[in-house]
Design a protein around this motif. Sequence first.
Motif, mmCIF file in Angstrom:
data_model
loop_
_atom_site.group_PDB
_atom_site.id
_atom_site.type_symbol
_atom_site.label_atom_id
_atom_site.label_comp_id
_atom_site.label_asym_id
_atom_site.label_seq_id
_atom_site.Cartn_x
_atom_site.Cartn_y
_atom_site.Cartn_z
ATOM 1 N N ARG A 57 2.189 8.073 3.989
ATOM 2 C CA ARG A 57 1.602 8.754 5.150
ATOM 3 C C ARG A 57 2.311 8.404 6.450
ATOM 4 N N GLN B 45 0.328 4.407 -0.640
ATOM 5 C CA GLN B 45 -0.199 5.602 0.024
ATOM 6 C C GLN B 45 -0.031 5.515 1.537
ATOM 7 N N ALA B 46 -0.236 4.320 2.097
ATOM 8 C CA ALA B 46 -0.043 4.145 3.536
ATOM 9 C C ALA B 46 1.418 4.352 3.915
ATOM 10 N N ASP C 31 0.867 -1.179 0.000
ATOM 11 C CA ASP C 31 0.000 0.000 0.000
ATOM 12 C C ASP C 31 0.906 1.232 0.000
ATOM 13 N N PHE D 211 3.157 -2.543 5.449
ATOM 14 C CA PHE D 211 2.097 -1.753 4.804
ATOM 15 C C PHE D 211 1.363 -2.608 3.765
#
Length: 338
Positions: free
Chosen positions: A284, A280-281, A278, A325
Amino acid sequence: FNVRTLNAQRDELELHTAVGAYAFLEAQLVDRKVDIAFLQETRSRSSQVLSSSHYKRFAVAASNGNGGTEIWVAQQPMSRGGLRLLRGKNHVVLHQDPECLMLRLEMNFGPMLLIAAHAPHSSHEISVVRSWWEALTARVRKFAGEGRVALGIDANAHFAHSYADVVGGCGIEARENQSAKYFLEFLEACDCWLPSTFKQYHYGVTTSWRHPGRGSWHRCDYIALSSAFRSCGLQSWVDGNFDVGGTTVDHLAVALRVFLPGAVGPVGPSKNLGAGLDVQAMLRADDDEVGAILGELHPIDLKSNIHDHGAVFVRQLRQSLETRFPKARRGPKKAFIS
Protein backbone atom coordinates in the motif's frame (compact mmCIF):
# COMPACT_ATOMS: atom_id res chain seq x y z
CA PHE A 1 43.37 -36.63 14.12
CA ASN A 2 45.95 -38.62 12.16
CA VAL A 3 44.20 -41.98 12.42
CA ARG A 4 47.11 -43.94 10.90
CA THR A 5 44.79 -45.90 8.62
CA LEU A 6 42.66 -46.66 11.65
CA ASN A 7 45.46 -49.19 12.28
CA ALA A 8 44.38 -51.38 9.36
CA GLN A 9 47.20 -52.78 7.26
CA ARG A 10 46.98 -53.02 3.47
CA ASP A 11 45.91 -56.69 3.51
CA GLU A 12 43.28 -55.90 6.15
CA LEU A 13 41.46 -53.25 4.13
CA GLU A 14 38.46 -55.42 3.43
CA LEU A 15 35.11 -53.66 3.24
CA HIS A 16 33.79 -55.04 6.51
CA THR A 17 37.00 -54.10 8.35
CA ALA A 18 36.88 -50.51 7.13
CA VAL A 19 33.22 -50.17 7.99
CA GLY A 20 33.83 -51.54 11.47
CA ALA A 21 36.79 -49.23 12.11
CA TYR A 22 34.93 -46.14 10.89
CA ALA A 23 31.86 -47.04 12.93
CA PHE A 24 34.07 -47.41 16.00
CA LEU A 25 35.60 -43.98 15.41
CA GLU A 26 32.20 -42.42 14.75
CA ALA A 27 30.83 -43.72 18.05
CA GLN A 28 33.68 -42.01 19.90
CA LEU A 29 33.17 -38.73 18.03
CA VAL A 30 29.47 -38.79 18.84
CA ASP A 31 30.24 -39.50 22.50
CA ARG A 32 32.44 -36.37 22.58
CA LYS A 33 29.82 -34.32 20.68
CA VAL A 34 32.24 -33.41 17.89
CA ASP A 35 30.65 -31.22 15.20
CA ILE A 36 33.59 -31.22 12.75
CA ALA A 37 36.43 -33.75 12.47
CA PHE A 38 39.60 -33.42 10.34
CA LEU A 39 41.26 -36.78 9.58
CA GLN A 40 44.58 -37.67 7.95
CA GLU A 41 46.10 -40.96 6.73
CA THR A 42 42.74 -42.65 6.36
CA ARG A 43 43.97 -44.52 3.24
CA SER A 44 40.49 -44.71 1.83
CA ARG A 45 40.25 -46.63 -1.45
CA SER A 46 37.89 -44.20 -3.18
CA SER A 47 36.88 -40.54 -3.08
CA GLN A 48 33.25 -40.14 -2.15
CA VAL A 49 30.69 -38.39 0.02
CA LEU A 50 29.01 -40.69 2.52
CA SER A 51 26.21 -40.05 4.98
CA SER A 52 25.67 -41.84 8.26
CA SER A 53 23.08 -41.19 10.90
CA HIS A 54 25.37 -38.61 12.54
CA TYR A 55 27.88 -37.32 9.97
CA LYS A 56 28.34 -36.39 6.34
CA ARG A 57 31.78 -37.75 5.40
CA PHE A 58 33.87 -36.13 2.67
CA ALA A 59 36.61 -38.63 1.82
CA VAL A 60 39.57 -38.35 -0.55
CA ALA A 61 41.22 -41.57 -1.72
CA ALA A 62 44.81 -42.45 -0.90
CA SER A 63 47.50 -42.61 -3.59
CA ASN A 64 49.08 -46.06 -3.91
CA GLY A 65 47.91 -46.82 -0.40
CA ASN A 66 49.40 -43.65 1.10
CA GLY A 67 47.63 -40.62 2.54
CA GLY A 68 43.92 -40.02 2.33
CA THR A 69 42.16 -37.10 4.03
CA GLU A 70 38.61 -36.70 5.27
CA ILE A 71 36.35 -34.08 6.84
CA TRP A 72 33.30 -35.17 8.83
CA VAL A 73 30.53 -32.65 9.46
CA ALA A 74 27.68 -33.39 11.86
CA GLN A 75 24.28 -33.78 10.21
CA GLN A 76 22.71 -31.96 13.16
CA PRO A 77 24.28 -29.98 16.02
CA MET A 78 25.76 -32.44 18.51
CA SER A 79 24.62 -30.29 21.42
CA ARG A 80 21.92 -27.71 21.86
CA GLY A 81 23.21 -24.39 20.58
CA GLY A 82 25.93 -26.09 18.50
CA LEU A 83 26.99 -25.40 14.92
CA ARG A 84 24.06 -25.34 12.55
CA LEU A 85 24.17 -25.84 8.79
CA LEU A 86 21.92 -23.96 6.44
CA ARG A 87 19.25 -26.00 4.73
CA GLY A 88 19.76 -27.52 1.29
CA LYS A 89 23.07 -27.85 -0.56
CA ASN A 90 25.50 -25.92 1.58
CA HIS A 91 28.85 -27.52 0.80
CA VAL A 92 31.33 -27.26 -2.07
CA VAL A 93 34.55 -29.27 -2.36
CA LEU A 94 37.09 -26.73 -3.63
CA HIS A 95 40.19 -28.93 -3.76
CA GLN A 96 41.07 -32.55 -3.13
CA ASP A 97 44.22 -34.63 -3.21
CA PRO A 98 45.49 -37.45 -0.94
CA GLU A 99 47.12 -34.94 1.42
CA CYS A 100 44.68 -32.00 1.33
CA LEU A 101 40.91 -31.59 1.28
CA MET A 102 39.28 -28.15 1.18
CA LEU A 103 35.56 -27.80 1.84
CA ARG A 104 33.45 -24.64 1.87
CA LEU A 105 30.39 -24.64 4.11
CA GLU A 106 27.59 -22.11 4.27
CA MET A 107 26.85 -21.69 7.98
CA ASN A 108 24.18 -19.58 9.64
CA PHE A 109 26.87 -16.99 10.44
CA GLY A 110 28.39 -16.95 6.94
CA PRO A 111 30.83 -18.99 4.83
CA MET A 112 33.46 -21.20 6.43
CA LEU A 113 36.48 -22.86 4.79
CA LEU A 114 37.41 -26.23 6.31
CA ILE A 115 40.76 -27.85 5.47
CA ALA A 116 42.16 -31.25 6.40
CA ALA A 117 45.83 -31.57 5.43
CA HIS A 118 48.94 -33.69 5.96
CA ALA A 119 52.25 -31.92 5.29
CA PRO A 120 55.41 -33.73 4.09
CA HIS A 121 57.71 -34.92 6.88
CA SER A 122 61.45 -34.37 7.26
CA SER A 123 62.47 -37.32 5.06
CA HIS A 124 61.30 -35.43 1.96
CA GLU A 125 63.55 -33.08 0.02
CA ILE A 126 63.39 -29.46 1.18
CA SER A 127 62.20 -28.39 -2.25
CA VAL A 128 59.25 -30.79 -1.99
CA VAL A 129 58.33 -29.49 1.46
CA ARG A 130 58.60 -25.86 0.37
CA SER A 131 56.52 -26.32 -2.79
CA TRP A 132 53.80 -28.17 -0.83
CA TRP A 133 53.41 -25.31 1.66
CA GLU A 134 53.48 -22.70 -1.12
CA ALA A 135 50.71 -24.54 -2.97
CA LEU A 136 48.59 -24.75 0.20
CA THR A 137 49.10 -21.03 0.84
CA ALA A 138 48.02 -20.13 -2.69
CA ARG A 139 44.86 -22.25 -2.47
CA VAL A 140 43.80 -20.87 0.91
CA ARG A 141 44.34 -17.28 -0.22
CA LYS A 142 42.31 -18.05 -3.34
CA PHE A 143 39.34 -19.72 -1.66
CA ALA A 144 39.13 -18.18 1.83
CA GLY A 145 37.58 -14.88 0.74
CA GLU A 146 35.85 -13.19 3.66
CA GLY A 147 34.94 -16.48 5.34
CA ARG A 148 36.32 -18.04 8.47
CA VAL A 149 39.13 -20.61 8.06
CA ALA A 150 39.64 -23.74 10.17
CA LEU A 151 42.58 -26.01 9.31
CA GLY A 152 43.17 -29.39 10.96
CA ILE A 153 46.68 -30.45 9.97
CA ASP A 154 49.44 -32.91 10.71
CA ALA A 155 52.05 -30.28 9.92
CA ASN A 156 55.17 -32.26 10.93
CA ALA A 157 56.39 -28.90 12.27
CA HIS A 158 58.14 -28.29 15.60
CA PHE A 159 58.37 -24.73 16.95
CA ALA A 160 61.17 -23.73 19.29
CA HIS A 161 60.18 -20.04 19.54
CA SER A 162 57.05 -17.96 19.84
CA TYR A 163 56.13 -15.58 17.01
CA ALA A 164 54.08 -12.55 18.06
CA ASP A 165 50.36 -13.33 18.04
CA VAL A 166 50.65 -16.22 15.53
CA VAL A 167 52.53 -18.88 17.53
CA GLY A 168 52.62 -18.72 21.31
CA GLY A 169 55.15 -20.08 23.78
CA CYS A 170 53.03 -22.96 25.12
CA GLY A 171 54.58 -26.37 24.35
CA ILE A 172 57.56 -25.16 22.32
CA GLU A 173 60.25 -27.74 21.55
CA ALA A 174 64.00 -27.84 22.11
CA ARG A 175 64.77 -27.66 18.39
CA GLU A 176 62.91 -26.18 15.44
CA ASN A 177 62.72 -27.96 12.10
CA GLN A 178 62.52 -26.57 8.58
CA SER A 179 58.80 -27.31 8.28
CA ALA A 180 58.11 -24.84 11.11
CA LYS A 181 59.52 -22.04 8.95
CA TYR A 182 57.18 -22.83 6.07
CA PHE A 183 54.22 -23.35 8.41
CA LEU A 184 54.84 -19.94 9.96
CA GLU A 185 54.99 -18.31 6.52
CA PHE A 186 51.67 -19.95 5.66
CA LEU A 187 50.04 -18.69 8.88
CA GLU A 188 51.22 -15.13 8.32
CA ALA A 189 50.23 -15.08 4.65
CA CYS A 190 46.74 -16.48 5.35
CA ASP A 191 46.07 -14.44 8.51
CA CYS A 192 45.83 -17.55 10.70
CA TRP A 193 47.14 -18.50 14.15
CA LEU A 194 47.52 -21.52 16.46
CA PRO A 195 45.37 -21.29 19.62
CA SER A 196 46.94 -24.43 21.14
CA THR A 197 50.31 -22.66 21.42
CA PHE A 198 48.91 -20.05 23.84
CA LYS A 199 48.63 -21.02 27.49
CA GLN A 200 45.42 -19.04 28.00
CA TYR A 201 43.68 -21.40 25.56
CA HIS A 202 45.43 -24.78 25.88
CA TYR A 203 44.99 -27.18 28.78
CA GLY A 204 47.16 -30.17 29.72
CA VAL A 205 49.82 -31.90 27.62
CA THR A 206 50.79 -30.39 24.27
CA THR A 207 52.53 -33.28 22.46
CA SER A 208 50.54 -35.40 20.02
CA TRP A 209 53.05 -37.64 18.14
CA ARG A 210 55.38 -40.37 19.36
CA HIS A 211 58.68 -40.83 17.51
CA PRO A 212 58.73 -44.47 16.34
CA GLY A 213 62.48 -44.86 16.90
CA ARG A 214 63.33 -42.84 20.00
CA GLY A 215 59.93 -43.05 21.67
CA SER A 216 60.03 -39.32 22.44
CA TRP A 217 56.88 -37.19 22.21
CA HIS A 218 56.52 -34.09 20.03
CA ARG A 219 53.82 -31.75 18.73
CA CYS A 220 53.01 -32.30 15.05
CA ASP A 221 49.25 -31.80 14.96
CA TYR A 222 47.49 -28.44 15.05
CA ILE A 223 44.16 -26.71 14.50
CA ALA A 224 44.79 -23.32 12.89
CA LEU A 225 42.10 -20.65 12.83
CA SER A 226 41.73 -17.39 10.95
CA SER A 227 41.93 -14.13 12.91
CA ALA A 228 38.13 -13.88 12.78
CA PHE A 229 38.07 -16.33 15.70
CA ARG A 230 40.24 -14.22 18.01
CA SER A 231 37.21 -12.63 19.65
CA CYS A 232 35.67 -16.04 20.42
CA GLY A 233 36.04 -18.14 23.52
CA LEU A 234 38.44 -21.04 22.87
CA GLN A 235 39.49 -24.22 24.68
CA SER A 236 42.22 -26.48 23.28
CA TRP A 237 43.50 -29.85 24.50
CA VAL A 238 45.02 -33.18 23.40
CA ASP A 239 42.62 -36.11 23.67
CA GLY A 240 44.66 -39.24 24.31
CA ASN A 241 41.67 -41.52 24.85
CA PHE A 242 40.63 -42.16 21.24
CA ASP A 243 40.90 -45.86 20.50
CA VAL A 244 41.43 -46.83 16.85
CA GLY A 245 41.88 -50.50 17.58
CA GLY A 246 45.65 -50.86 17.40
CA THR A 247 48.27 -52.15 19.83
CA THR A 248 50.68 -49.22 19.32
CA VAL A 249 50.28 -45.46 19.75
CA ASP A 250 51.31 -43.12 16.94
CA HIS A 251 49.24 -39.90 16.91
CA LEU A 252 46.83 -38.49 19.48
CA ALA A 253 43.81 -36.40 18.60
CA VAL A 254 43.86 -32.63 19.05
CA ALA A 255 40.59 -30.97 20.07
CA LEU A 256 39.34 -27.40 20.02
CA ARG A 257 36.09 -26.00 21.33
CA VAL A 258 34.98 -22.67 19.88
CA PHE A 259 32.30 -20.47 21.41
CA LEU A 260 30.75 -18.30 18.70
CA PRO A 261 28.75 -15.48 20.34
CA GLY A 262 25.52 -14.81 18.52
CA ALA A 263 26.43 -17.15 15.67
CA VAL A 264 24.49 -20.19 16.82
CA GLY A 265 20.94 -20.82 17.84
CA PRO A 266 18.75 -23.51 19.35
CA VAL A 267 18.07 -26.66 17.44
CA GLY A 268 14.90 -26.11 15.43
CA PRO A 269 13.57 -24.73 12.16
CA SER A 270 15.23 -21.63 10.72
CA LYS A 271 13.48 -18.29 10.95
CA ASN A 272 11.46 -17.43 7.85
CA LEU A 273 12.85 -14.48 5.92
CA GLY A 274 10.51 -11.52 6.18
CA ALA A 275 8.63 -12.95 9.16
CA GLY A 276 8.58 -9.51 10.80
CA LEU A 277 7.46 -7.67 7.65
CA ASP A 278 3.93 -6.39 7.04
CA VAL A 279 3.69 -7.21 3.32
CA GLN A 280 0.27 -5.59 2.86
CA ALA A 281 1.51 -2.31 4.35
CA MET A 282 4.48 -2.37 1.99
CA LEU A 283 2.18 -2.95 -1.02
CA ARG A 284 0.00 0.00 0.00
CA ALA A 285 3.00 2.31 0.45
CA ASP A 286 4.00 4.96 -2.08
CA ASP A 287 6.57 3.82 -4.66
CA ASP A 288 8.96 6.60 -3.70
CA GLU A 289 8.86 5.51 -0.05
CA VAL A 290 9.81 1.94 -0.93
CA GLY A 291 12.41 3.07 -3.47
CA ALA A 292 14.10 5.31 -0.92
CA ILE A 293 15.00 2.20 1.11
CA LEU A 294 17.34 1.00 -1.64
CA GLY A 295 19.24 4.27 -1.47
CA GLU A 296 19.72 3.88 2.29
CA LEU A 297 21.42 0.48 2.08
CA HIS A 298 25.12 0.36 2.93
CA PRO A 299 27.48 -0.22 -0.02
CA ILE A 300 28.58 -3.84 -0.50
CA ASP A 301 32.08 -4.85 -1.57
CA LEU A 302 31.75 -5.81 -5.23
CA LYS A 303 34.91 -7.90 -4.98
CA SER A 304 33.14 -10.49 -2.84
CA ASN A 305 31.75 -13.56 -4.55
CA ILE A 306 28.20 -13.45 -5.89
CA HIS A 307 26.76 -15.67 -3.15
CA ASP A 308 28.15 -13.57 -0.29
CA HIS A 309 27.14 -10.34 -2.08
CA GLY A 310 23.58 -11.60 -2.59
CA ALA A 311 23.26 -12.80 0.99
CA VAL A 312 24.38 -9.45 2.43
CA PHE A 313 22.04 -7.54 0.10
CA VAL A 314 19.03 -9.70 1.02
CA ARG A 315 19.78 -9.42 4.75
CA GLN A 316 20.12 -5.61 4.61
CA LEU A 317 16.97 -5.20 2.51
CA ARG A 318 14.91 -7.46 4.76
CA GLN A 319 16.04 -5.63 7.90
CA SER A 320 15.26 -2.24 6.35
CA LEU A 321 11.80 -3.33 5.22
CA GLU A 322 10.98 -4.85 8.61
CA THR A 323 12.01 -1.59 10.29
CA ARG A 324 9.94 0.57 7.91
CA PHE A 325 6.93 -1.80 7.71
CA PRO A 326 6.89 -3.80 10.96
CA LYS A 327 4.35 -6.54 11.30
CA ALA A 328 1.63 -5.66 13.79
CA ARG A 329 1.79 -7.67 16.97
CA ARG A 330 -1.35 -9.03 18.50
CA GLY A 331 -2.00 -7.99 22.04
CA PRO A 332 -2.46 -10.50 24.85
CA LYS A 333 -5.78 -12.32 24.89
CA LYS A 334 -6.26 -11.29 28.51
CA ALA A 335 -4.77 -8.43 30.47
CA PHE A 336 -4.75 -10.44 33.65
CA ILE A 337 -3.97 -13.91 34.92
CA SER A 338 -7.25 -15.80 35.22
